[in-house]
Design a protein around this motif. Sequence first.
Motif, mmCIF file in Angstrom:
data_model
loop_
_atom_site.group_PDB
_atom_site.id
_atom_site.type_symbol
_atom_site.label_atom_id
_atom_site.label_comp_id
_atom_site.label_asym_id
_atom_site.label_seq_id
_atom_site.Cartn_x
_atom_site.Cartn_y
_atom_site.Cartn_z
ATOM 1 N N LYS A 92 45.239 21.475 14.927
ATOM 2 C CA LYS A 92 44.394 20.961 13.846
ATOM 3 C C LYS A 92 45.123 19.852 13.093
ATOM 4 O O LYS A 92 44.537 18.807 12.792
ATOM 5 C CB LYS A 92 44.036 22.098 12.892
ATOM 6 C CG LYS A 92 43.166 21.677 11.740
ATOM 7 C CD LYS A 92 42.892 22.866 10.836
ATOM 8 C CE LYS A 92 42.220 22.428 9.570
ATOM 9 N NZ LYS A 92 42.073 23.527 8.616
ATOM 10 N N ASN A 93 46.410 20.052 12.789
ATOM 11 C CA ASN A 93 47.198 19.028 12.108
ATOM 12 C C ASN A 93 47.346 17.775 12.971
ATOM 13 O O ASN A 93 47.288 16.657 12.456
ATOM 14 C CB ASN A 93 48.576 19.570 11.739
ATOM 15 C CG ASN A 93 48.516 20.605 10.649
ATOM 16 O OD1 ASN A 93 47.536 20.704 9.920
ATOM 17 N ND2 ASN A 93 49.554 21.404 10.552
ATOM 18 N N LEU A 94 47.535 17.973 14.261
ATOM 19 C CA LEU A 94 47.662 16.840 15.167
ATOM 20 C C LEU A 94 46.375 16.017 15.183
ATOM 21 O O LEU A 94 46.412 14.787 15.131
ATOM 22 C CB LEU A 94 47.991 17.324 16.580
ATOM 23 C CG LEU A 94 48.097 16.272 17.657
ATOM 24 C CD1 LEU A 94 49.369 15.459 17.453
ATOM 25 C CD2 LEU A 94 48.096 16.907 19.022
ATOM 26 N N GLY A 95 45.238 16.693 15.211
ATOM 27 C CA GLY A 95 43.958 15.995 15.208
ATOM 28 C C GLY A 95 43.718 15.230 13.919
ATOM 29 O O GLY A 95 43.257 14.084 13.941
ATOM 30 N N SER A 96 44.055 15.825 12.795
ATOM 31 C CA SER A 96 43.834 15.138 11.516
ATOM 32 C C SER A 96 44.806 13.967 11.355
ATOM 33 O O SER A 96 44.434 12.912 10.827
ATOM 34 C CB SER A 96 43.960 16.108 10.349
ATOM 35 O OG SER A 96 45.272 16.621 10.279
ATOM 36 N N ASP A 97 46.041 14.115 11.828
ATOM 37 C CA ASP A 97 46.998 13.010 11.768
ATOM 38 C C ASP A 97 46.555 11.850 12.648
ATOM 39 O O ASP A 97 46.654 10.683 12.260
ATOM 40 C CB ASP A 97 48.390 13.469 12.200
ATOM 41 C CG ASP A 97 49.036 14.410 11.198
ATOM 42 O OD1 ASP A 97 48.549 14.469 10.043
ATOM 43 O OD2 ASP A 97 50.013 15.084 11.572
ATOM 44 N N LEU A 98 46.066 12.173 13.829
ATOM 45 C CA LEU A 98 45.595 11.136 14.738
ATOM 46 C C LEU A 98 44.373 10.417 14.159
ATOM 47 O O LEU A 98 44.279 9.192 14.215
ATOM 48 C CB LEU A 98 45.255 11.738 16.100
ATOM 49 C CG LEU A 98 44.805 10.767 17.177
ATOM 50 C CD1 LEU A 98 45.924 9.785 17.508
ATOM 51 C CD2 LEU A 98 44.384 11.517 18.423
ATOM 52 N N GLY A 99 43.458 11.168 13.564
ATOM 53 C CA GLY A 99 42.284 10.563 12.942
ATOM 54 C C GLY A 99 42.659 9.664 11.776
ATOM 55 O O GLY A 99 42.108 8.583 11.598
ATOM 56 N N GLY A 100 43.630 10.096 10.966
ATOM 57 C CA GLY A 100 44.091 9.273 9.842
ATOM 58 C C GLY A 100 44.763 7.997 10.312
ATOM 59 O O GLY A 100 44.605 6.932 9.705
#
Length: 79
Positions: free
Chosen positions: A26-34
């Motif tokens: 989940k953190n990886l996905g949000s970091d990538l989206g940001g």
Amino acid sequence: MGSFSIWHWLIVLLIVVMVFGTKKLKNLGSDLGGAVKGFKDGMKDGGADAASAPPANPQVTQAAKAEQTTIDVEAKQKS
């Protein structure tokens, strides 16, 4: 034989979730989206700045860039 079925992909997904955990994914996905959002915003801002104010004299701009990257040092010999 060359393509994977849905069951193969589900097993791979299950293994990835078990190895990394849902919180890390989940953190990886949000970091990538940001990061993608920041890149898009930067491209918009950079395009607007470059289009609105072209440099009047390119030689002055290049000289100013050269001065910013030049480091003045003095070498001393060891005795």
